[in-house]
Structure formats: C-alpha cells, structure tokens
Design a protein around this motif. Structure first.
Motif, mmCIF file in Angstrom:
data_model
loop_
_atom_site.group_PDB
_atom_site.id
_atom_site.type_symbol
_atom_site.label_atom_id
_atom_site.label_comp_id
_atom_site.label_asym_id
_atom_site.label_seq_id
_atom_site.Cartn_x
_atom_site.Cartn_y
_atom_site.Cartn_z
ATOM 1 N N LEU A 1 0.828 -1.206 0.000
ATOM 2 C CA LEU A 1 0.000 0.000 0.000
ATOM 3 C C LEU A 1 0.861 1.255 0.000
ATOM 4 C CD1 LEU A 1 -2.701 -1.210 2.520
ATOM 5 C CD2 LEU A 1 -3.126 -0.598 0.125
ATOM 6 N N LEU A 2 1.906 1.258 0.805
ATOM 7 C CA LEU A 2 2.793 2.416 0.859
ATOM 8 C C LEU A 2 3.508 2.602 -0.479
ATOM 9 C CD1 LEU A 2 4.053 4.736 2.406
ATOM 10 C CD2 LEU A 2 5.709 3.117 3.364
ATOM 11 N N ALA A 3 3.998 1.521 -1.062
ATOM 12 C CA ALA A 3 4.696 1.615 -2.350
ATOM 13 C C ALA A 3 3.765 2.158 -3.429
ATOM 14 C CB ALA A 3 5.242 0.247 -2.750
ATOM 15 N N ARG B 1 1.872 6.584 -7.018
ATOM 16 C CA ARG B 1 0.784 7.456 -7.479
ATOM 17 C C ARG B 1 1.046 8.924 -7.168
ATOM 18 N NH1 ARG B 1 -4.976 4.633 -7.576
ATOM 19 N NH2 ARG B 1 -4.336 2.549 -8.211
ATOM 20 N N CYS B 2 1.623 9.212 -6.014
ATOM 21 C CA CYS B 2 1.921 10.605 -5.670
ATOM 22 C C CYS B 2 3.007 11.162 -6.580
ATOM 23 C CB CYS B 2 2.314 10.717 -4.201
ATOM 24 S SG CYS B 2 0.933 10.431 -3.064
ATOM 25 N N ALA B 3 4.001 10.353 -6.890
ATOM 26 C CA ALA B 3 5.047 10.791 -7.825
ATOM 27 C C ALA B 3 4.452 11.021 -9.210
ATOM 28 C CB ALA B 3 6.174 9.756 -7.877
ATOM 29 N N ALA B 4 3.597 10.106 -9.656
ATOM 30 C CA ALA B 4 2.977 10.243 -10.979
ATOM 31 C C ALA B 4 2.091 11.480 -11.058
ATOM 32 C CB ALA B 4 2.159 8.996 -11.302
ATOM 33 N N LEU C 1 6.360 13.250 -0.233
ATOM 34 C CA LEU C 1 5.232 12.621 0.437
ATOM 35 C C LEU C 1 5.478 12.781 1.935
ATOM 36 C CD1 LEU C 1 2.615 10.976 0.371
ATOM 37 C CD2 LEU C 1 4.015 8.900 0.221
ATOM 38 N N LEU C 2 4.521 13.386 2.605
ATOM 39 C CA LEU C 2 4.609 13.636 4.039
ATOM 40 C C LEU C 2 3.583 12.781 4.759
ATOM 41 C CD1 LEU C 2 4.676 17.534 3.790
ATOM 42 C CD2 LEU C 2 6.642 16.026 3.984
ATOM 43 N N LEU C 3 3.821 12.514 6.032
ATOM 44 C CA LEU C 3 2.858 11.795 6.862
ATOM 45 C C LEU C 3 3.094 12.165 8.313
ATOM 46 C CD1 LEU C 3 4.359 9.160 8.460
ATOM 47 C CD2 LEU C 3 4.580 8.456 6.084
ATOM 48 N N ALA D 1 8.937 12.746 6.156
ATOM 49 C CA ALA D 1 8.953 13.174 4.768
ATOM 50 C C ALA D 1 9.844 12.248 3.950
ATOM 51 C CB ALA D 1 9.477 14.607 4.666
ATOM 52 N N ARG D 2 9.483 12.138 2.674
ATOM 53 C CA ARG D 2 10.296 11.376 1.722
ATOM 54 C C ARG D 2 10.208 12.078 0.371
ATOM 55 N NH1 ARG D 2 9.491 5.238 -0.643
ATOM 56 N NH2 ARG D 2 10.813 5.619 -2.458
ATOM 57 N N ALA D 3 11.364 12.285 -0.247
ATOM 58 C CA ALA D 3 11.371 12.840 -1.602
ATOM 59 C C ALA D 3 10.835 11.777 -2.550
ATOM 60 C CB ALA D 3 12.799 13.238 -1.997
ATOM 61 N N LEU D 4 10.083 12.206 -3.549
ATOM 62 C CA LEU D 4 9.514 11.283 -4.510
ATOM 63 C C LEU D 4 10.319 11.305 -5.799
ATOM 64 C CD1 LEU D 4 5.733 12.078 -3.963
ATOM 65 C CD2 LEU D 4 7.018 10.099 -3.134
#
Length: 132
Positions: free
Chosen positions: A69-71, A76-79, A85-87, A127-130
C-alpha cells in the motif's frame, strides 16, 4: 475531538483529490487500506502529498500488505507530480516509525498535538522525496 472531526471531513472530500487504496489477500478479502492526497497545512493546499493513513488487519501485519500500500501511494503521488510525500505518526509509535523509516521516510523535525476526546497525543511528521 475537533482534530478528529476536521480529519474526517477532509477524507470525505469527493473532488478526486483523495485516493483510497485497498489490499486484498489471495481470496479477495480486504486486508488493508491506505489513503493519500494533498498535504494539509491548515486550510491551504501545498505542492506536497500526504499519506493520511495505512491500516492493515492485525492478522496480516508483517505479510507485506502495508508495504504494498505504501509503495503504491508513493508511485501514485510521484505520478501526480508531487515532489514529497509527508505523513504524521504518533510520536510514541515506534513500530510505525520504523516501518516508515525502512521505506525511506525521515522525521523532519515538525511536531504537532493531535487531540481526541480531550486527550492530546503528540505526532511527528515524516517526509520522503519522490522520484521524478
């Protein structure tokens, strides 16, 4: 209670900006759910995406549903053109924090209280860079 109500209203938006994903086992039984969309900064939207939630049935924790699910949320967020992507995760939830850290997320120093029925629970932002 106000924080919880605000989050429920945000997730109920029907404008297509909030994406819900489900994970199923081999028999088609839903074993997990994830939800992401625009990052919430008060009432303002930013260029970042936010993972609002990942929930996996307790009997399926550790079997890959959460990772899948996370992957898919990351893809999808990158696309969709988001650069990050923050959480938010409960500060004391070590298991969840390790899960996100293994997936490339890092705490970025932001913290905020989350209030439920008068109880204030501290959260930290990851946070993670996409990929582009």
């Amino acid at each position: 209670m106000e924080d919880a109500e605000r989050r429920r209203a945000h997730l109920a938006q029907a404008d297509g900006s909030v994406v819900n994903l489900v994970a199923e086992d081999t028999g088609g039984e839903v074993v997990g759910w994830a939800c992401h969309g625009p990052y919430r900064d008060g009432e303002l939207r930013t260029c970042d995406a936010e993972l609002y939630a990942i929930c996996v049935h307790p009997g399926h924790v550790g079997r890959g549903a959460g990772q899948a699910l996370l992957a898919e949320s990351v893809v999808r967020c990158a696309a969709a053109g988001h650069s990050r992507l923050l959480l938010w995760v409960l500060k004391e939830n070590g298991r969840a924090r390790r899960f996100y850290e293994r997936a490339g997320f890092q705490a970025d120093g932001a913290e905020e209280p989350f209030e439920v029925d008068g109880a204030v629970i501290p959260e930290v932002r990851y946070a993670r860079a996409l990929p582009r």
